[in-house]
Design a protein around this motif. Structure first.
Motif, PDB file in Angstrom:
ATOM      1  N   GLU A 142      21.072  15.283  29.605  1.00 38.88           N
ATOM      2  CA  GLU A 142      19.879  14.431  29.711  1.00 38.88           C
ATOM      3  C   GLU A 142      19.413  14.332  31.163  1.00 38.88           C
ATOM      4  O   GLU A 142      18.208  14.420  31.443  1.00 38.88           O
ATOM      5  CB  GLU A 142      20.199  13.022  29.190  1.00 38.88           C
ATOM      6  N   LYS A 143      20.361  14.154  32.071  1.00 33.52           N
ATOM      7  CA  LYS A 143      19.985  14.044  33.479  1.00 33.52           C
ATOM      8  C   LYS A 143      19.383  15.344  33.984  1.00 33.52           C
ATOM      9  O   LYS A 143      18.446  15.334  34.788  1.00 33.52           O
ATOM     10  CB  LYS A 143      21.194  13.632  34.318  1.00 33.52           C
ATOM     11  N   GLY A 144      19.903  16.477  33.507  1.00 29.58           N
ATOM     12  CA  GLY A 144      19.316  17.759  33.888  1.00 29.58           C
ATOM     13  C   GLY A 144      17.906  17.923  33.359  1.00 29.58           C
ATOM     14  O   GLY A 144      17.030  18.478  34.034  1.00 29.58           O
ATOM     15  N   LEU A 145      17.677  17.392  32.160  1.00 25.76           N
ATOM     16  CA  LEU A 145      16.349  17.518  31.547  1.00 25.76           C
ATOM     17  C   LEU A 145      15.294  16.665  32.254  1.00 25.76           C
ATOM     18  O   LEU A 145      14.102  16.983  32.200  1.00 25.76           O
ATOM     19  CB  LEU A 145      16.424  17.122  30.067  1.00 25.76           C
ATOM     20  N   ILE A 146      15.719  15.595  32.917  1.00 28.12           N
ATOM     21  CA  ILE A 146      14.725  14.717  33.549  1.00 28.12           C
ATOM     22  C   ILE A 146      14.493  15.046  35.024  1.00 28.12           C
ATOM     23  O   ILE A 146      13.658  14.415  35.672  1.00 28.12           O
ATOM     24  CB  ILE A 146      15.131  13.230  33.425  1.00 28.12           C
ATOM     25  N   MET A 147      15.217  16.015  35.566  1.00 31.44           N
ATOM     26  CA  MET A 147      15.070  16.315  36.991  1.00 31.44           C
ATOM     27  C   MET A 147      13.653  16.811  37.320  1.00 31.44           C
ATOM     28  O   MET A 147      13.012  17.477  36.500  1.00 31.44           O
ATOM     29  CB  MET A 147      16.087  17.370  37.418  1.00 31.44           C
ATOM     30  N   ARG A 148      13.199  16.488  38.516  1.00 36.24           N
ATOM     31  CA  ARG A 148      11.874  16.898  38.977  1.00 36.24           C
ATOM     32  C   ARG A 148      12.011  17.559  40.352  1.00 36.24           C
ATOM     33  O   ARG A 148      12.323  16.870  41.321  1.00 36.24           O
ATOM     34  CB  ARG A 148      10.949  15.674  39.061  1.00 36.24           C
TER      35      ARG A 148
ATOM     36  N   ARG B  39      12.569  20.448  37.252  1.00 39.45           N
ATOM     37  CA  ARG B  39      13.693  20.802  36.401  1.00 39.45           C
ATOM     38  C   ARG B  39      14.062  22.260  36.636  1.00 39.45           C
ATOM     39  O   ARG B  39      13.192  23.136  36.687  1.00 39.45           O
ATOM     40  CB  ARG B  39      13.335  20.590  34.933  1.00 39.45           C
ATOM     41  N   LYS B  40      15.347  22.513  36.770  1.00 41.22           N
ATOM     42  CA  LYS B  40      15.809  23.875  36.990  1.00 41.22           C
ATOM     43  C   LYS B  40      15.623  24.699  35.712  1.00 41.22           C
ATOM     44  O   LYS B  40      15.825  24.175  34.602  1.00 41.22           O
ATOM     45  CB  LYS B  40      17.279  23.880  37.395  1.00 41.22           C
TER      46      LYS B  40
ATOM     47  N   TYR C 124      17.517  20.989  25.009  1.00 43.81           N
ATOM     48  CA  TYR C 124      18.081  21.782  26.110  1.00 43.81           C
ATOM     49  C   TYR C 124      17.907  23.275  25.859  1.00 43.81           C
ATOM     50  O   TYR C 124      17.382  24.002  26.725  1.00 43.81           O
ATOM     51  CB  TYR C 124      19.563  21.435  26.263  1.00 43.81           C
TER      52      TYR C 124
END
Length: 353
Positions: free
Chosen positions: A83-89, A91-92, A129
């Motif tokens: 979830e934290k990876g999905l919300i990154m700005r 996103r990788k 994901y």
């Protein structure tokens, strides 16, 4: 020996000598970790924590592969990390390659034991994901396993899947003043009406407590409710701090932490931190339901730890965080005033001293 010391008038000088020796050792412990370890562990006051922590480390792999009591702590942390990876700005385009394979294998192996909500959450986040990442190497392999396991999951279609989303717009939140009024109204209550507390009200408060934040959403604790009068009176003898009112407690709750949720010893304090965040929500929720509470300290005393384990069938990695007395408040009973510290003492900003 005690009588001899008392008769010869040596009691106070010996106490002073022991106190001075203790201060010397403590002073040396500030700069010597070895001295500190020797001083603090020689009396066995950490033994129960050590045993529970070791048991938790041993139980972690089994929980990660099979789950128990409807939950899988490794999986909960892994899904939260996704979830934290999905919300990154920004996103990788590719992330979680180092743990995604373990995540889907853990889901596959433990799915039969997991509660439906946990399965739904894991399913929805993994669908999201795999829908956005580049599928190469371990990610591609994990995607194939997830595709195979999806039909086995107890999930339902939903217009609002359990995936990251923008914060909901506030509809009718209490104002700051209303919140402060609730916090001020709530007092540690020791005198209760001898009235049965409906379990549905306790369940409501526990559900509210479950909304509290925890590290990686693991929620490695639970509320063990004792409302049988005979059992409650017996267990009320376990904690300190109930002298004079323990007989008056209608419901006693033990909040229990589980070390098996953590693969690293470094996380050993999280059961106390996360449970305490939840307890604050719990006791405030009780007030809105007409119930009162008193949080009861559970100090680290080996003899009491043993008595608690003899009385309550906890598992080897579980530890009591604290007890909570609950009941309908007796309107004729007094509560302490206990003024709180002002902001000038209680808060600091930046590098203020």
């Amino acid at each position: 020996m005690k009588k001899l010391i008392s008769r010869t008038g040596m009691k106070e000088p010996l106490k002073a000598l022991v106190s001075r020796a203790r201060q010397v050792v403590l002073s040396r412990s500030e700069t010597s970790a070895a001295t500190g370890r020797l001083f603090f562990t020689s009396g066995g006051q950490f033994d129960d924590e050590f045993r529970a922590l070791a048991s938790g480390q041993a139980l972690f792999p089994a929980n990660a592969s099979r789950g128990d009591r409807g939950t899988n702590y490794f999986l909960r942390r892994a899904i939260h990390r996704l979830e934290k990876g999905l919300i990154m700005r920004p996103r990788k385009p590719s992330f979680a390659a180092d743990y995604i394979l373990d995540t889907v294998v853990s889901l596959r192996d433990s799915a039969p034991t997991l509660n439906q909500a946990e399965q739904q959450w894991a399913h929805d986040v993994l669908v999201e994901y795999f829908g956005v990442v580049e599928k190469r190497g371990a990610i591609a392999e994990a995607a194939e396993i997830f595709t195979a396991v999806r039909p086995q999951l107890a999930v339902a279609g939903s217009k609002t899947p359990s995936v990251p989303a923008t914060r909901a717009k506030a509809q009718s939140l209490p104002s700051f003043d209303e919140l402060v009024s609730l916090l001020q109204y709530r007092k540690s209550t020791r005198w209760f009406k001898q009235t049965t507390v409906p379990r549905e009200l306790l369940a409501k408060a526990i559900n509210a407590a479950a909304l509290a934040p925890t590290a990686c959403n693991r929620q490695a604790y639970y509320y063990w409710v004792f409302d049988d009068p005979t059992l409650t009176q017996e267990l009320a003898k376990l904690p300190m701090g109930v002298s004079g009112f323990g007989h008056n407690i209608p419901v006693l709750i033990a909040v229990v932490g589980r070390y098996r949720a953590y693969s690293h010893v470094r996380d050993r304090h999280l059961i106390y931190i996360d449970a305490s965040l939840s307890i604050m929500a719990f006791v405030q929720a009780l007030e809105t339901l007409g119930l009162a509470s008193c949080t009861i300290n559970w100090p680290e005393i080996p003899e009491r730890e043993k008595r608690a384990r003899d009385a309550i069938p906890m598992e080897s990695d579980e530890r009591i965080i604290m007890f909570i007395a609950v009941g309908y408040p007796d309107d004729t009973g007094l509560v302490p005033h206990s003024p709180k510290q002002p902001e000038a003492v209680f808060g600091r900003f930046n590098l203020e001293s």
